[in-house]
Design a protein around this motif. Structure first.
Motif, PDB file in Angstrom:
ATOM      1  N   GLU A 170      15.200   6.721  -8.747  1.00 19.36           N
ATOM      2  CA  GLU A 170      15.903   5.358  -7.890  1.00 19.36           C
ATOM      3  C   GLU A 170      14.884   5.089  -7.004  1.00 19.36           C
ATOM      4  O   GLU A 170      14.573   3.975  -7.050  1.00 19.36           O
ATOM      5  CB  GLU A 170      17.155   5.799  -7.581  1.00 19.36           C
ATOM      6  CG  GLU A 170      18.478   5.875  -8.419  1.00 19.36           C
ATOM      7  CD  GLU A 170      18.272   7.338  -8.975  1.00 19.36           C
ATOM      8  OE1 GLU A 170      17.617   8.189  -8.512  1.00 19.36           O
ATOM      9  OE2 GLU A 170      19.061   7.646 -10.121  1.00 19.36           O
ATOM     10  N   LEU A 171      14.154   5.931  -6.263  1.00 24.28           N
ATOM     11  CA  LEU A 171      13.253   5.770  -5.228  1.00 24.28           C
ATOM     12  C   LEU A 171      12.045   4.883  -5.910  1.00 24.28           C
ATOM     13  O   LEU A 171      11.552   3.934  -5.322  1.00 24.28           O
ATOM     14  CB  LEU A 171      12.687   6.729  -4.472  1.00 24.28           C
ATOM     15  CG  LEU A 171      11.646   6.514  -3.319  1.00 24.28           C
ATOM     16  CD1 LEU A 171      12.297   5.673  -2.163  1.00 24.28           C
ATOM     17  CD2 LEU A 171      11.428   8.075  -2.659  1.00 24.28           C
ATOM     18  N   LEU A 230       9.679  -2.338  -7.065  1.00 27.71           N
ATOM     19  CA  LEU A 230      10.149  -3.537  -6.846  1.00 27.71           C
ATOM     20  C   LEU A 230       9.720  -4.053  -5.639  1.00 27.71           C
ATOM     21  O   LEU A 230       9.305  -5.165  -5.545  1.00 27.71           O
ATOM     22  CB  LEU A 230      11.791  -3.629  -6.813  1.00 27.71           C
ATOM     23  CG  LEU A 230      12.499  -3.275  -8.170  1.00 27.71           C
ATOM     24  CD1 LEU A 230      13.979  -3.257  -8.132  1.00 27.71           C
ATOM     25  CD2 LEU A 230      12.137  -4.575  -9.070  1.00 27.71           C
ATOM     26  N   LEU A 231       9.513  -3.413  -4.522  1.00 29.35           N
ATOM     27  CA  LEU A 231       9.003  -3.706  -3.177  1.00 29.35           C
ATOM     28  C   LEU A 231       7.708  -4.075  -3.457  1.00 29.35           C
ATOM     29  O   LEU A 231       7.072  -5.095  -2.841  1.00 29.35           O
ATOM     30  CB  LEU A 231       8.920  -2.552  -2.175  1.00 29.35           C
ATOM     31  CG  LEU A 231      10.427  -2.431  -1.631  1.00 29.35           C
ATOM     32  CD1 LEU A 231      10.465  -1.079  -0.626  1.00 29.35           C
ATOM     33  CD2 LEU A 231      10.984  -3.438  -0.936  1.00 29.35           C
ATOM     34  N   ALA A 232       6.923  -3.357  -4.148  1.00 22.68           N
ATOM     35  CA  ALA A 232       5.172  -3.631  -4.431  1.00 22.68           C
ATOM     36  C   ALA A 232       5.204  -4.877  -5.353  1.00 22.68           C
ATOM     37  O   ALA A 232       4.277  -5.817  -5.034  1.00 22.68           O
ATOM     38  CB  ALA A 232       4.738  -2.697  -5.039  1.00 22.68           C
ATOM     39  N   LEU A 280       0.830  -1.145   0.034  1.00 21.75           N
ATOM     40  CA  LEU A 280       0.016   0.047  -0.038  1.00 21.75           C
ATOM     41  C   LEU A 280       0.823   1.140  -0.103  1.00 21.75           C
ATOM     42  O   LEU A 280       0.632   2.233  -0.879  1.00 21.75           O
ATOM     43  CB  LEU A 280      -0.974   0.052   1.125  1.00 21.75           C
ATOM     44  CG  LEU A 280      -1.898   1.263   1.372  1.00 21.75           C
ATOM     45  CD1 LEU A 280      -2.918   1.129   0.259  1.00 21.75           C
ATOM     46  CD2 LEU A 280      -2.694   1.256   2.663  1.00 21.75           C
ATOM     47  N   ASN A 281       2.086   1.350   0.878  1.00 22.05           N
ATOM     48  CA  ASN A 281       2.804   2.350   1.223  1.00 22.05           C
ATOM     49  C   ASN A 281       3.881   2.725  -0.219  1.00 22.05           C
ATOM     50  O   ASN A 281       4.342   3.696  -0.274  1.00 22.05           O
ATOM     51  CB  ASN A 281       3.389   2.416   2.248  1.00 22.05           C
ATOM     52  CG  ASN A 281       2.363   2.804   3.591  1.00 22.05           C
ATOM     53  OD1 ASN A 281       1.587   3.686   3.722  1.00 22.05           O
ATOM     54  ND2 ASN A 281       1.929   1.718   4.151  1.00 22.05           N
ATOM     55  N   SER A 282       4.210   1.432  -0.929  1.00 19.35           N
ATOM     56  CA  SER A 282       4.906   1.672  -2.092  1.00 19.35           C
ATOM     57  C   SER A 282       4.213   2.460  -3.020  1.00 19.35           C
ATOM     58  O   SER A 282       4.994   3.113  -3.993  1.00 19.35           O
ATOM     59  CB  SER A 282       5.531   0.305  -2.537  1.00 19.35           C
ATOM     60  OG  SER A 282       6.444  -0.306  -1.372  1.00 19.35           O
ATOM     61  N   GLN A 338       9.936  16.134 -11.805  1.00 20.66           N
ATOM     62  CA  GLN A 338      10.899  15.681 -10.759  1.00 20.66           C
ATOM     63  C   GLN A 338      10.746  16.665  -9.583  1.00 20.66           C
ATOM     64  O   GLN A 338      11.133  17.785  -9.688  1.00 20.66           O
ATOM     65  CB  GLN A 338      12.489  15.614 -11.180  1.00 20.66           C
ATOM     66  CG  GLN A 338      13.363  15.050 -10.186  1.00 20.66           C
ATOM     67  CD  GLN A 338      14.677  14.548 -10.643  1.00 20.66           C
ATOM     68  OE1 GLN A 338      14.878  14.568 -11.638  1.00 20.66           O
ATOM     69  NE2 GLN A 338      15.535  14.363  -9.483  1.00 20.66           N
ATOM     70  N   LEU A 339      10.291  15.992  -8.344  1.00 21.60           N
ATOM     71  CA  LEU A 339      10.085  16.675  -7.392  1.00 21.60           C
ATOM     72  C   LEU A 339      11.330  16.747  -6.353  1.00 21.60           C
ATOM     73  O   LEU A 339      11.479  17.920  -5.640  1.00 21.60           O
ATOM     74  CB  LEU A 339       8.795  16.309  -6.758  1.00 21.60           C
ATOM     75  CG  LEU A 339       7.569  17.008  -7.016  1.00 21.60           C
ATOM     76  CD1 LEU A 339       7.101  15.546  -8.097  1.00 21.60           C
ATOM     77  CD2 LEU A 339       6.360  16.999  -5.996  1.00 21.60           C
ATOM     78  N   PHE A 340      12.233  15.923  -6.263  1.00 18.75           N
ATOM     79  CA  PHE A 340      13.368  15.822  -5.214  1.00 18.75           C
ATOM     80  C   PHE A 340      14.495  15.186  -5.982  1.00 18.75           C
ATOM     81  O   PHE A 340      14.226  14.063  -6.915  1.00 18.75           O
ATOM     82  CB  PHE A 340      12.795  15.310  -3.838  1.00 18.75           C
ATOM     83  CG  PHE A 340      12.365  13.949  -4.027  1.00 18.75           C
ATOM     84  CD1 PHE A 340      12.956  12.929  -3.924  1.00 18.75           C
ATOM     85  CD2 PHE A 340      10.914  13.879  -4.049  1.00 18.75           C
ATOM     86  CE1 PHE A 340      12.237  11.668  -3.942  1.00 18.75           C
ATOM     87  CE2 PHE A 340      10.218  12.682  -4.315  1.00 18.75           C
ATOM     88  CZ  PHE A 340      11.006  11.529  -4.026  1.00 18.75           C
TER      89      PHE A 340
END
Length: 357
Positions: free
Chosen positions: A175-176, A182-184, A126-128, A168-170
């Motif tokens: 990469e994030l 991948l985590l999701a 959910l948070n990814s 791009q915000l940051f």
């Protein structure tokens, strides 16, 4: 029935006052409660301060929406964007709370499998995706960026390694995003496969060597013994357990998208309520007040009062209550409530005193 729901009605009234303060309006009339607007006319000769010629002359409004947005040309685009993003933030927060409650439920029942193979991957999945979207919303609000969040989320799946450009915000955002994607993807098989196979292994270990033969007496029938090892051994059906886990995993993955979108009903209800109140105020009250006749003014005031009481305070309140109830029951409670047949007993000090006696 109204007396039984008195606390709900009280909370709804308090929250409506709170929302009125956030949008700084009362019956669609803007109020400068917390000071002067951050916007003023560009020139002293500016006559139409609500539709043209406004520039920012001081710090942002200290609390809630600046009242000068009301009636401006960009009112709807601005408020729609704000309400939509607020709905997503509230939805993701409540769904995270539901997943956290599932942890305490599993901990209470001492079910380590649910914590390791349901709670943790569900929280990651959910948070990814939508937790990251909530983070982007907050960053965009704080920095005033012009990034298109639709584009960011869509191309996070279609082209994760692509150049973000002006979206791009940051630093390190690309990469994030790849890491979160991948985590999701890892979280889905993490939810689906380990639990059924571990349950099967535990079941085999528990009943290994317990399948014994009964004496050939007419008084004992192994099929009629409810507590026999054979009957308990046959109770476990791996196919049924795996299908149940697969349904639960697919339901959560698809529900993460549909449940988040379902919270946008908060935005739709707020928009409908705001537009109705504006129509009643401008087309009834102000229209009648434009006549010199006292009778016209009185009739307009009465119609405005009845329309406000029955439609805005009655029908709209029931509509808001219905949708809020639906969000709690479907989007929030499906994260931790299973409905397995155990009667729910809400906490009560009275029952606590009876148990002690």
């Amino acid at each position: 029935m109204a007396f039984g729901g008195r606390y709900v009605i009280l909370l709804m009234a308090l929250f409506s006052i709170y929302c009125g303060l956030i949008y700084n309006e009362f019956f669609s009339v803007p109020f400068h409660i917390f000071g002067k607007s951050a916007y003023a006319c560009r020139e002293n000769s500016c006559s139409d301060a609500y539709t043209a010629g406004l520039v920012k002359v001081r710090d942002p409004y200290p609390f809630g929406v600046d009242p000068s947005w009301r009636g401006s040309r960009s009112e709807l685009p601005f408020l729609n964007s704000l309400k939509m993003k607020m709905s997503i933030l509230m939805g993701v927060s409540q769904m995270n709370l539901g997943i956290l409650l599932s942890y305490f439920d599993a901990k209470f029942h001492k079910n380590a499998l649910d914590i390791r193979y349901q709670f943790i991957p569900q929280l990651i999945f959910l948070n990814s995706l939508f937790g990251y979207l909530s983070l982007l919303i907050l960053i965009k609000w704080c920095t005033g960026s012009k990034a298109d969040l639709y584009h960011v989320m869509i191309y996070m799946f279609l082209d994760p390694a692509g150049d973000l450009g002006e979206n791009q915000l940051f630093w390190g955002q690309k990469e994030l995003q790849i890491l979160l994607l991948l985590l999701a993807l890892v979280a889905v098989p993490w939810m689906l496969f380990p639990k059924p196979f571990i349950l099967k292994k535990l079941h085999k270990e528990r009943f290994q060597g317990h399948s014994y033969r009964f004496l050939g007496t007419s008084e004992m029938d192994p099929d009629s013994e409810p507590d026999s090892a054979r009957s308990r051994h046959d109770d476990f059906n791996f196919g049924e357990v795996f299908v149940h886990q697969m349904i639960h995993s697919i339901e959560f993955v698809l529900g993460a998208v549909s449940n988040t979108a379902s919270y946008l009903r908060l935005w739709a209800l707020s928009l409908a309520h705001s537009e109705l109140s504006t129509v009643f105020y401008e087309k009834l009250l102000l229209f009648a007040w434009g006549y010199d006749s006292l009778i016209f003014k009185l009739v307009g005031l009465i119609v405005f009062a009845f329309a406000t009481a029955f439609i805005l305070l009655g029908m709209e309140s029931l509509s808001a209550f219905l949708h809020a109830l639906r969000l709690h029951w479907v989007e929030f409670m499906n994260k931790f409530y299973h409905g397995d047949g155990y009667k729910f007993k809400p906490f009560s000090f009275a029952t606590l005193a009876d148990d002690e006696e």
